[in-house]
Design a protein around this motif. Structure first.
Motif, PDB file in Angstrom:
ATOM      1  N   LEU A 137       2.160   4.026   6.203  1.00  0.00           N
ATOM      2  CA  LEU A 137       1.055   3.322   5.008  1.00  0.00           C
ATOM      3  C   LEU A 137       0.980   4.136   3.990  1.00  0.00           C
ATOM      4  O   LEU A 137       0.673   3.983   2.956  1.00  0.00           O
ATOM      5  N   CYS A 138       0.835   5.456   4.327  1.00  0.00           N
ATOM      6  CA  CYS A 138       0.589   6.583   3.391  1.00  0.00           C
ATOM      7  C   CYS A 138       1.597   7.082   2.674  1.00  0.00           C
ATOM      8  O   CYS A 138       1.531   7.774   1.411  1.00  0.00           O
ATOM      9  N   SER A 139       2.974   6.733   2.884  1.00  0.00           N
ATOM     10  CA  SER A 139       3.992   7.173   2.182  1.00  0.00           C
ATOM     11  C   SER A 139       4.788   6.408   1.457  1.00  0.00           C
ATOM     12  O   SER A 139       5.844   6.579   0.674  1.00  0.00           O
ATOM     13  N   ARG A 140       4.278   4.971   1.596  1.00  0.00           N
ATOM     14  CA  ARG A 140       5.389   3.817   0.954  1.00  0.00           C
ATOM     15  C   ARG A 140       4.678   3.674  -0.350  1.00  0.00           C
ATOM     16  O   ARG A 140       3.538   3.523  -0.481  1.00  0.00           O
ATOM     17  N   SER A 141       5.396   3.120  -1.319  1.00  0.00           N
ATOM     18  CA  SER A 141       4.680   2.856  -2.785  1.00  0.00           C
ATOM     19  C   SER A 141       4.144   1.379  -2.568  1.00  0.00           C
ATOM     20  O   SER A 141       4.302   0.715  -1.535  1.00  0.00           O
ATOM     21  N   ASN A 142       3.453   1.289  -3.468  1.00  0.00           N
ATOM     22  CA  ASN A 142       2.627  -0.276  -3.629  1.00  0.00           C
ATOM     23  C   ASN A 142       3.644  -1.380  -3.388  1.00  0.00           C
ATOM     24  O   ASN A 142       3.338  -2.486  -2.637  1.00  0.00           O
ATOM     25  N   ASP A 143       4.728  -1.453  -4.168  1.00  0.00           N
ATOM     26  CA  ASP A 143       5.738  -2.296  -4.204  1.00  0.00           C
ATOM     27  C   ASP A 143       6.333  -2.604  -2.942  1.00  0.00           C
ATOM     28  O   ASP A 143       6.275  -3.902  -2.211  1.00  0.00           O
TER      29      ASP A 143
END
Length: 337
Positions: A137-143
């Motif tokens: 959750l902390c490493s993925r982009s918003n898209d």
């Protein structure tokens, strides 16, 4: 456009926050790219023969599926079902076992489906795998996060936010989505850096809400400038300050966040190095990173790994893994550059 996806939870009067400052339109550095002269019928026939071979021809399965993108693998699966009158994923599951099976079945999911499934596995059953949850959750982009939420709903008929809130300790009191500008506000760089210092290292304890306000309402380029300026006020850099000022999952979340928008590929390279430091390897971590990043940025992760740890990721995999698991990981990483 940068976006923030923020979870705040209160536990024993302390605030724990899982927040995600994420950029869209990130450049791609994949190791797995579409193969030229792609023929799904030919690949399906080879996989069918490999599965039927006495003892199973694992090498052929590895050679094909690690060199095809998810969309090409999906076409192979359609061709296989038409040809063999069987579902290819079920056939692979029956033919393979152990770590190789885990990787191959992971490759039969899109990157988004894989992330959603990993999140689901991290929160179902007894306890929560906070490490996996925070990493994804902390490493993925918003898209990517928006897509994960959508796919999670499709796969499991549940809302991601509700599942996370229901499974992690404490009560998730608020979920917010910010969309700050990507513009750097030069007038606020100094005041934000000073505010972070005044709310943390300068005082006894930490004014966590003040940190949250700045971290969640500023753009990534702005915060990068703030962290540089922060060093002129604090004897510690931002990561060192986080370690000193906060503990537990809040600390982990802050650190992953800061590391990822400073250099996301270096963050994953460090994770892989930590997972293969001792004898053997922490296969769950290695598998998750390599499978989830092979069509995203694994090529750059490999470059960061070699630059920071003195040898290639491929060589480290050779030293810490064996058998078909080693072969499938190396297939996904590609040749050394």
């Amino acid at each position: 456009m940068e976006n923030v996806f923020t979870y705040i939870t209160h536990c024993n009067s302390s605030i724990y926050i899982y927040f995600f400052y994420l950029q869209s339109d990130e450049p791609k550095f994949p190791t797995v790219v579409p193969v030229v002269d792609f023929d799904p019928d030919r690949d399906a026939a080879r996989i069918e023969t490999a599965i039927k071979t006495k003892g199973v021809d694992e090498q052929t399965i590895i050679d094909i599926l690690t060199k095809r993108t998810y969309f090409q693998r999906r076409e192979i699966a359609f061709a296989y079902e038409k040809r063999a009158k069987k579902d290819m994923i079920s056939a692979l599951k029956a033919a393979l076992s152990g770590s190789l099976e885990t990787v191959i079945l992971g490759l039969m999911k899109s990157t988004t489906q894989y992330d959603a499934s990993e999140i689901r596995d991290s929160i179902k059953g007894l306890g929560t795998d906070e490490e996996t949850l925070i990493e994804i959750l902390c490493s993925r982009s918003n898209d990517e996060l928006v897509d994960i939420k959508k796919v999670y709903k499709e796969l499991f008929k549940k809302d991601l936010e509700k599942d996370v809130a229901g499974d992690t300790s404490g009560n998730f009191a608020n979920t917010r989505l910010y969309e700050p500008s990507s513009i750097i506000d030069y007038e606020k760089i100094d005041s934000d850096a000073r505010a972070l210092y005044d709310a943390g290292v300068k005082i006894k304890g930490t004014d966590v809400p003040a940190w949250i306000a700045i971290m969640t309402q500023r753009s990534v380029p702005h915060l990068q400038k703030v962290f540089q300026r922060y060093k002129s006020y604090s004897p510690y850099d931002m990561q060192e300050s986080i370690v000193k000022e906060v503990k537990g999952d809040l600390q982990k979340s802050f650190l992953v966040l800061v590391e990822c928008f400073e250099n996301k590929q270096l963050f994953f390279a460090k994770r892989l190095n930590e997972a293969m430091k001792g004898k053997g390897a922490k296969e769950k971590i290695v598998t998750r990173i390599i499978v989830s990043r092979c069509e995203v940025d694994l090529k750059k992760i490999c470059s960061e790994y070699k630059a920071n740890f003195g040898q290639s990721l491929q060589k480290t995999i050779l030293e810490h893994t064996k058998g078909d698991y080693q072969k499938v990981l190396l297939g996904l990483c590609g040749a050394e550059e």
